[in-house]
Motif scaffolding. Structure first.
Motif, PDB file in Angstrom:
ATOM      1  N   MET A  77     -78.233  -1.555 -26.807  1.00  0.00           N
ATOM      2  CA  MET A  77     -78.135  -2.998 -26.895  1.00  0.00           C
ATOM      3  C   MET A  77     -78.968  -3.625 -25.779  1.00  0.00           C
ATOM      4  SD  MET A  77     -74.804  -5.430 -26.970  1.00  0.00           S
ATOM      5  CE  MET A  77     -75.057  -7.110 -27.427  1.00  0.00           C
ATOM      6  N   PHE A  78     -79.533  -4.764 -26.078  1.00  0.00           N
ATOM      7  CA  PHE A  78     -80.302  -5.542 -25.120  1.00  0.00           C
ATOM      8  C   PHE A  78     -79.444  -6.725 -24.687  1.00  0.00           C
ATOM      9  CE2 PHE A  78     -83.363  -8.835 -23.977  1.00  0.00           C
ATOM     10  CZ  PHE A  78     -84.189  -8.128 -23.119  1.00  0.00           C
ATOM     11  N   PHE A  79     -79.145  -6.816 -23.394  1.00  0.00           N
ATOM     12  CA  PHE A  79     -78.296  -7.885 -22.859  1.00  0.00           C
ATOM     13  C   PHE A  79     -79.167  -9.013 -22.328  1.00  0.00           C
ATOM     14  CE2 PHE A  79     -75.927  -3.904 -22.106  1.00  0.00           C
ATOM     15  CZ  PHE A  79     -74.815  -4.162 -22.898  1.00  0.00           C
ATOM     16  N   SER A  80     -78.865 -10.231 -22.755  1.00  0.00           N
ATOM     17  CA  SER A  80     -79.606 -11.394 -22.267  1.00  0.00           C
ATOM     18  C   SER A  80     -78.664 -12.580 -22.146  1.00  0.00           C
ATOM     19  CB  SER A  80     -80.770 -11.730 -23.206  1.00  0.00           C
ATOM     20  OG  SER A  80     -80.276 -12.076 -24.482  1.00  0.00           O
ATOM     21  N   GLY A  81     -79.109 -13.585 -21.414  1.00  0.00           N
ATOM     22  CA  GLY A  81     -78.335 -14.801 -21.239  1.00  0.00           C
ATOM     23  C   GLY A  81     -77.481 -14.769 -19.988  1.00  0.00           C
ATOM     24  N   THR A  82     -76.925 -15.930 -19.653  1.00  0.00           N
ATOM     25  CA  THR A  82     -76.007 -16.053 -18.524  1.00  0.00           C
ATOM     26  C   THR A  82     -74.736 -16.733 -19.002  1.00  0.00           C
ATOM     27  OG1 THR A  82     -77.013 -18.135 -17.834  1.00  0.00           O
ATOM     28  CG2 THR A  82     -77.785 -16.137 -16.735  1.00  0.00           C
ATOM     29  N   TYR A  83     -73.626 -16.333 -18.417  1.00  0.00           N
ATOM     30  CA  TYR A  83     -72.309 -16.819 -18.812  1.00  0.00           C
ATOM     31  C   TYR A  83     -71.489 -17.035 -17.555  1.00  0.00           C
ATOM     32  CZ  TYR A  83     -74.029 -14.632 -23.036  1.00  0.00           C
ATOM     33  OH  TYR A  83     -74.816 -14.275 -24.099  1.00  0.00           O
ATOM     34  N   GLU A  84     -70.856 -18.186 -17.450  1.00  0.00           N
ATOM     35  CA  GLU A  84     -70.002 -18.474 -16.301  1.00  0.00           C
ATOM     36  C   GLU A  84     -68.552 -18.213 -16.675  1.00  0.00           C
ATOM     37  OE1 GLU A  84     -70.717 -22.254 -14.451  1.00  0.00           O
ATOM     38  OE2 GLU A  84     -72.886 -21.946 -14.444  1.00  0.00           O
ATOM     39  N   HIS A  85     -67.844 -17.539 -15.766  1.00  0.00           N
ATOM     40  CA  HIS A  85     -66.440 -17.199 -15.972  1.00  0.00           C
ATOM     41  C   HIS A  85     -65.692 -17.343 -14.665  1.00  0.00           C
ATOM     42  CE1 HIS A  85     -66.515 -15.458 -20.055  1.00  0.00           C
ATOM     43  NE2 HIS A  85     -67.743 -15.090 -19.743  1.00  0.00           N
ATOM     44  N   LYS A  86     -64.371 -17.310 -14.784  1.00  0.00           N
ATOM     45  CA  LYS A  86     -63.504 -17.250 -13.611  1.00  0.00           C
ATOM     46  C   LYS A  86     -62.699 -15.968 -13.701  1.00  0.00           C
ATOM     47  CE  LYS A  86     -62.886 -22.053 -12.470  1.00  0.00           C
ATOM     48  NZ  LYS A  86     -62.021 -22.908 -11.705  1.00  0.00           N
ATOM     49  N   LEU A  87     -62.473 -15.343 -12.554  1.00  0.00           N
ATOM     50  CA  LEU A  87     -61.586 -14.197 -12.519  1.00  0.00           C
ATOM     51  C   LEU A  87     -60.165 -14.686 -12.751  1.00  0.00           C
ATOM     52  CD1 LEU A  87     -64.074 -13.052 -10.780  1.00  0.00           C
ATOM     53  CD2 LEU A  87     -62.371 -11.459  -9.947  1.00  0.00           C
TER      54      LEU A  87
ATOM     55  N   ARG B 114     -59.399  -9.802 -13.109  1.00  0.00           N
ATOM     56  CA  ARG B 114     -60.122  -9.351 -14.299  1.00  0.00           C
ATOM     57  C   ARG B 114     -61.137 -10.402 -14.723  1.00  0.00           C
ATOM     58  NH1 ARG B 114     -54.818  -8.264 -17.806  1.00  0.00           N
ATOM     59  NH2 ARG B 114     -54.701 -10.440 -17.210  1.00  0.00           N
ATOM     60  N   ILE B 115     -62.168  -9.905 -15.389  1.00  0.00           N
ATOM     61  CA  ILE B 115     -63.186 -10.792 -15.944  1.00  0.00           C
ATOM     62  C   ILE B 115     -63.301 -10.500 -17.433  1.00  0.00           C
ATOM     63  CG2 ILE B 115     -65.107  -9.232 -15.458  1.00  0.00           C
ATOM     64  CD1 ILE B 115     -66.714 -11.764 -14.776  1.00  0.00           C
ATOM     65  N   SER B 116     -63.586 -11.525 -18.186  1.00  0.00           N
ATOM     66  CA  SER B 116     -63.755 -11.377 -19.624  1.00  0.00           C
ATOM     67  C   SER B 116     -65.227 -11.112 -19.929  1.00  0.00           C
ATOM     68  CB  SER B 116     -63.289 -12.651 -20.330  1.00  0.00           C
ATOM     69  OG  SER B 116     -63.411 -12.513 -21.719  1.00  0.00           O
ATOM     70  N   ILE B 117     -65.491  -9.993 -20.581  1.00  0.00           N
ATOM     71  CA  ILE B 117     -66.849  -9.667 -20.997  1.00  0.00           C
ATOM     72  C   ILE B 117     -67.204 -10.572 -22.177  1.00  0.00           C
ATOM     73  CG2 ILE B 117     -68.326  -7.838 -21.961  1.00  0.00           C
ATOM     74  CD1 ILE B 117     -67.490  -7.383 -19.016  1.00  0.00           C
ATOM     75  N   PRO B 118     -68.385 -11.194 -22.169  1.00  0.00           N
ATOM     76  CA  PRO B 118     -68.753 -12.055 -23.298  1.00  0.00           C
ATOM     77  C   PRO B 118     -68.598 -11.317 -24.631  1.00  0.00           C
ATOM     78  CG  PRO B 118     -70.325 -12.324 -21.524  1.00  0.00           C
ATOM     79  CD  PRO B 118     -69.429 -11.173 -21.143  1.00  0.00           C
ATOM     80  N   SER B 119     -68.057 -12.014 -25.620  1.00  0.00           N
ATOM     81  CA  SER B 119     -67.728 -11.377 -26.894  1.00  0.00           C
ATOM     82  C   SER B 119     -68.934 -10.710 -27.552  1.00  0.00           C
ATOM     83  CB  SER B 119     -67.082 -12.384 -27.846  1.00  0.00           C
ATOM     84  OG  SER B 119     -67.941 -13.475 -28.071  1.00  0.00           O
ATOM     85  N   ARG B 120     -70.107 -11.275 -27.401  1.00  0.00           N
ATOM     86  CA  ARG B 120     -71.278 -10.673 -28.038  1.00  0.00           C
ATOM     87  C   ARG B 120     -71.687  -9.345 -27.406  1.00  0.00           C
ATOM     88  NH1 ARG B 120     -76.664 -13.667 -26.030  1.00  0.00           N
ATOM     89  NH2 ARG B 120     -77.516 -12.076 -27.369  1.00  0.00           N
ATOM     90  N   PHE B 121     -71.167  -9.029 -26.211  1.00  0.00           N
ATOM     91  CA  PHE B 121     -71.488  -7.776 -25.529  1.00  0.00           C
ATOM     92  C   PHE B 121     -70.422  -6.691 -25.728  1.00  0.00           C
ATOM     93  CE2 PHE B 121     -73.789 -10.261 -21.902  1.00  0.00           C
ATOM     94  CZ  PHE B 121     -74.850 -10.528 -22.736  1.00  0.00           C
ATOM     95  N   ARG B 122     -69.252  -7.045 -26.197  1.00  0.00           N
ATOM     96  CA  ARG B 122     -68.106  -6.136 -26.161  1.00  0.00           C
ATOM     97  C   ARG B 122     -68.287  -4.852 -26.955  1.00  0.00           C
ATOM     98  NH1 ARG B 122     -63.439 -10.773 -26.517  1.00  0.00           N
ATOM     99  NH2 ARG B 122     -64.014 -11.725 -24.512  1.00  0.00           N
ATOM    100  N   ASP B 123     -68.936  -4.918 -28.093  1.00  0.00           N
ATOM    101  CA  ASP B 123     -69.112  -3.706 -28.903  1.00  0.00           C
ATOM    102  C   ASP B 123     -69.847  -2.615 -28.128  1.00  0.00           C
ATOM    103  OD1 ASP B 123     -67.740  -4.584 -31.105  1.00  0.00           O
ATOM    104  OD2 ASP B 123     -69.521  -5.176 -32.227  1.00  0.00           O
ATOM    105  N   ALA B 124     -70.759  -3.005 -27.262  1.00  0.00           N
ATOM    106  CA  ALA B 124     -71.531  -2.025 -26.494  1.00  0.00           C
ATOM    107  C   ALA B 124     -70.661  -1.252 -25.506  1.00  0.00           C
ATOM    108  CB  ALA B 124     -72.664  -2.727 -25.746  1.00  0.00           C
ATOM    109  N   PHE B 125     -69.490  -1.783 -25.171  1.00  0.00           N
ATOM    110  CA  PHE B 125     -68.633  -1.161 -24.159  1.00  0.00           C
ATOM    111  C   PHE B 125     -67.387  -0.505 -24.746  1.00  0.00           C
ATOM    112  CE2 PHE B 125     -70.969  -4.518 -21.919  1.00  0.00           C
ATOM    113  CZ  PHE B 125     -71.620  -3.734 -20.984  1.00  0.00           C
ATOM    114  N   LYS B 126     -67.343  -0.308 -26.056  1.00  0.00           N
ATOM    115  CA  LYS B 126     -66.169   0.320 -26.661  1.00  0.00           C
ATOM    116  C   LYS B 126     -65.950   1.741 -26.166  1.00  0.00           C
ATOM    117  CE  LYS B 126     -65.576  -2.467 -30.703  1.00  0.00           C
ATOM    118  NZ  LYS B 126     -65.506  -2.556 -32.140  1.00  0.00           N
TER     119      LYS B 126
END
Length: 125
Positions: free
Chosen positions: A1-11, A16-28
């Motif tokens: 998978m190619f990861f791109s973009g920036t996402y702001e989150h709060k712990l 814990r941090i929430s992985i952006p939904s579009r990236f989650r499949d890569a980390f199963k």
């Protein structure tokens, strides 16, 4: 998978941090977090970690620079799993190193993800 973009989150309160939904499949298959070179946390997929680890462990241990690279790569590496909501805990040693105590930026950097404190990320521009 190619990861791109920036996402702001709060712990969250548990660190814990929430992985952006579009990236989650890569980390199963798992997610590996380690110390980055630029005061950030680097996030690897299992397959990318194995590929990178194989290259580093092939370096001759008789060379000081190779041993230093091995230490820098592996001594603060954490193999973790996302929970059902796509969250992953950020270990305290990595949070301290990257100064990620509250607001963070998740940045896709091609084959990897970097997690930055919002303050340090804003200084990158």
């Amino acid at each position: 998978m190619f990861f791109s973009g920036t996402y702001e989150h709060k712990l969250d309160p548990q660190g814990r941090i929430s992985i952006p939904s579009r990236f989650r499949d890569a980390f199963k298959a798992g997610i590996i977090l380690t110390k980055g070179f630029d005061q950030c946390i680097v996030v690897y997929t299992s397959s990318e970690w194995e590929s990178m680890a194989e290259k580093i462990t092939q370096m001759p241990i008789t060379q000081a620079k190779a041993r230093q690279m091995m230490r820098l790569t592996f001594w603060r590496a954490f193999q973790l799993e996302m929970d059902r909501q796509g969250r992953v805990p950020l270990p305290g040693t990595l949070r301290d190193y990257a100064n990620t105590q509250d607001e963070v930026v998740i940045a896709g950097t091609g084959r990897l993800i970097e997690i930055w404190s919002k303050e340090l990320w804003d200084q990158q521009d």
